[in-house]
Write a protein that holds these residues in place. Sequence first.
Motif, short mmCIF file in Angstrom:
data_model
loop_
_atom_site.label_atom_id
_atom_site.label_comp_id
_atom_site.label_asym_id
_atom_site.label_seq_id
_atom_site.Cartn_x
_atom_site.Cartn_y
_atom_site.Cartn_z
N LEU A 145 3.39 1.01 2.82
CA LEU A 145 3.47 2.47 2.94
C LEU A 145 4.01 2.87 4.30
O LEU A 145 4.86 3.78 4.41
N ASP A 148 7.76 2.15 4.47
CA ASP A 148 8.45 3.11 3.62
C ASP A 148 8.53 4.48 4.29
O ASP A 148 9.60 5.11 4.37
N SER A 149 7.41 4.95 4.80
CA SER A 149 7.34 6.28 5.38
C SER A 149 8.09 6.39 6.71
O SER A 149 8.87 7.32 6.93
N TYR A 325 1.73 -1.94 -4.69
CA TYR A 325 2.17 -0.69 -4.08
C TYR A 325 3.56 -0.30 -4.56
O TYR A 325 3.81 0.84 -4.96
N VAL A 329 3.85 3.12 -6.66
CA VAL A 329 4.31 4.27 -5.86
C VAL A 329 5.82 4.45 -5.93
O VAL A 329 6.32 5.53 -6.27
#
Length: 369
Positions: A145, A148-149, A325, A329
């Motif tokens: 995450l 990715d972010s 994930y 997601v």
Amino acid sequence: MAITCSTVIIFIFLILFTIFSGQVLSQSDNSTKSILEECRPESGSCNSNSKALPLKIIAIVSILVTSMVGVCLPLLSRSVPALQPDRNLFVIVKAFASGIILATGFMHVLPDSFDMLRSPCLPENPWHKFPFSGFVAMLSAVGALMVDSITTSIYSRRSSMDVKPAEIEVADDEEDNRDREMGVVISSGVHFHGHCHAPIDTTTSGDSQLLRYRVIAMVLELGIIVHSVVIGLSLGASDNTCTIKPLVAALCFHQMFEGMGLGGCIFQAEYKFLKKALMAFFFSVTTPFGIVLGIALSATYKENSPSSLMTEGLLDAASAGLLIYMALVDLLSADFMGPKLQRNIKLQMKSYLAVLLGCGGMSLMAKWA
């Protein structure tokens, strides 16, 4: 009389205690012996190094071929009009592949990690006192995450900084001129009703979406490669012909369907030909490379040794977190909450069925691999 009764009671108690303690000791001895037997290298009629080596060579070739077929099928779909990214069939196939990746994380990788890190061959403290598999998988998902972010955020900031100040000034001057013209029209007593539509720049949003596809493809390949090396290492180090035969067949299907999911993500990332070829190559050769490495280390590698169990268990846990994930997601949620499926309930139901088929098929393979 009272002394006699108490003596009899004590005597019976001692007899029962002796019998019970003997059973407990024999059970503990048996459990200790079973643990020691379980931690020893396998032996028996199925274990033969000379017979296992040809099977491993067959496994290397067959897994390499099926992996290449699976990962290249989506990459060659550009020549098939029905499999273009804007077509419904592509959405359904991608949903099926996403279900395969999700089931790989939940049904194959994570249970293997729990089995390894809960093995009686590992010391009680700390491996049996704390769920390390779930903890490492959770940290791995949070790490995915973050990557990715942060990557998307950095790119968005750079894109906003690329807007030239001169363009902003020109836009402001045009807006002031329109306001002055509106004032003149209104002051002259003429009723005016207009709509100003500023041109919408879709380049930035398109580039941001393309960047997300590329991050998804890279992180997904990382998780699959880690798991593939661990699988190949275990297969290459094993001499049990009874387990190698069904495992090879199951791994061929496993790698082909998993490659289809990864190939779909690489296709959407729109890499150049060389990068697509490299990513497909690395996916295809990781499991055969793990088998070759297992064969080379078979003399020193012990399947149930604490060091191998800890290494494989932690790597599998990290890989499971990445796969779960990415599947939930970046693949399933991004598609099912997107406008294409939200506007088409019929396509949404077909995609849900494809996800369930992918999950069910890969879960069924967990019986053998």
